[in-house]
Design a protein around this motif. Sequence first.
Motif, mmCIF file in Angstrom:
data_model
loop_
_atom_site.group_PDB
_atom_site.id
_atom_site.type_symbol
_atom_site.label_atom_id
_atom_site.label_comp_id
_atom_site.label_asym_id
_atom_site.label_seq_id
_atom_site.Cartn_x
_atom_site.Cartn_y
_atom_site.Cartn_z
ATOM 1 N N SER A 99 11.940 -28.787 27.924
ATOM 2 C CA SER A 99 11.103 -29.605 28.804
ATOM 3 C C SER A 99 11.853 -30.042 30.051
ATOM 4 C CB SER A 99 10.607 -30.852 28.059
ATOM 5 O OG SER A 99 9.770 -30.494 26.982
ATOM 6 N N THR A 100 13.188 -30.099 29.959
ATOM 7 C CA THR A 100 14.007 -30.540 31.092
ATOM 8 C C THR A 100 15.281 -29.710 31.170
ATOM 9 O OG1 THR A 100 15.275 -32.177 29.828
ATOM 10 C CG2 THR A 100 13.205 -32.928 30.807
ATOM 11 N N LYS A 115 7.014 -31.221 31.982
ATOM 12 C CA LYS A 115 5.974 -31.185 30.954
ATOM 13 C C LYS A 115 6.038 -32.376 29.993
ATOM 14 C CE LYS A 115 7.669 -27.168 29.855
ATOM 15 N NZ LYS A 115 7.918 -25.825 29.262
ATOM 16 N N THR A 116 7.086 -33.202 30.100
ATOM 17 C CA THR A 116 7.130 -34.412 29.268
ATOM 18 C C THR A 116 6.037 -35.386 29.686
ATOM 19 O OG1 THR A 116 8.579 -35.801 30.660
ATOM 20 C CG2 THR A 116 9.648 -34.198 29.192
ATOM 21 N N HIS A 172 6.950 -26.384 35.378
ATOM 22 C CA HIS A 172 6.731 -27.746 34.837
ATOM 23 C C HIS A 172 7.896 -28.200 33.956
ATOM 24 C CE1 HIS A 172 2.713 -27.506 36.484
ATOM 25 N NE2 HIS A 172 2.527 -26.381 35.838
ATOM 26 N N ILE A 173 9.088 -27.849 34.390
ATOM 27 C CA ILE A 173 10.316 -28.294 33.715
ATOM 28 C C ILE A 173 10.963 -29.357 34.592
ATOM 29 C CG2 ILE A 173 12.622 -27.603 32.950
ATOM 30 C CD1 ILE A 173 11.431 -24.787 32.444
ATOM 31 N N HIS A 199 11.180 -35.122 23.314
ATOM 32 C CA HIS A 199 11.266 -33.852 24.030
ATOM 33 C C HIS A 199 12.675 -33.287 23.927
ATOM 34 C CE1 HIS A 199 7.345 -34.844 25.763
ATOM 35 N NE2 HIS A 199 7.830 -36.064 25.898
#
Length: 335
Positions: free
Chosen positions: A159-160, A8-9, A183-184, A138
């Motif tokens: 996000s990750t 998502k970043t 979406h990670i 992020h």
Amino acid sequence: MEKRVLGKTRLEVSVVGFGGIPLQRVDRDTARELIHRASDLGMNFIDTARGYTVSEELIGHALKGCREKWIIATKSTARTYASMKSDVEISLRNLQTDYIDLYQFHLVKTHEQFDEIMGEDGAYRALQEAQKEGKIGHIGFTTHDLGMLEKAIDSGYFSTVQFPYNIIENQGEKLFEKAKAAHIGVIAMKPLAGGAIEEGSLALRYILENPHVTTVIPGMDHIKQVEENGAVGNERLKITDVEREKIQKIARELGENFCRRCGYCGPCPQGVDIPTQFILEGYYLRYELQDWARERYVALAKNAKDCVQCGICEPKCPYHLPIRKMLERVKENLS
């Protein structure tokens, strides 16, 4: 070099990134040479941490005049609001930048640590404020624990995620798929199993064959490593049947005495964090970071010397490792 979107970043990162932990072994000029060559080969993602002694400072020096070419990730073991606020400022100064693309929670091990981070006076609030102030882009999460990886993915706060992944340690694969669906971004660390795997190019290609992995971050402190790793991202070839047999052979041979850090062996009645003992031993034996590893080993509240050989851990290990003998080896190497 091939790029993939980091969840998502929406950042497009090189499939082979630059792992910054071994930079502790080189001087400023060498670090600059390595990082500039990596950039020439198409790498644009670099990962470091507050705990990697001078790594942040060396990267900051190397990126003078070319900051815009790099997506910078760093991380902190801070768990409280105040300590994380302080660490963000230190990272900004060390990296000589006013903006860090990805700031990660480093090595979250337990539900208690997770709850502390997410609490009212926890470190997550400090990173949210840093985002609003434009100091970081992020928020990410790193762990060696499979349960913590799943918790981070399910929480929706990050996000990750960053997790060990290599020919021997593939226990995270199902969760990587889950992360991508959410979406990670997935950052694969320890691609050579802490130096245990010698077939570097094959190891990276094995990881990047997985479409759910966004980028892999091998540590580099020699130009030869930069060249070889960069070639994988630029000329990645399909793995052949012969190479698959070699992969299986590596997994069989190393797997007999290699901790996957799954954590099923715990809790230890003596309070020893068993997987951490083997992580630090790996840094000691294969990363040429003897002093760094020993300092962290000695600082642990309980370590391998506190093992009383009760054997409760061994039946819990899904890989049937001789944990007691392995802890004896850690004690001999690090005590």
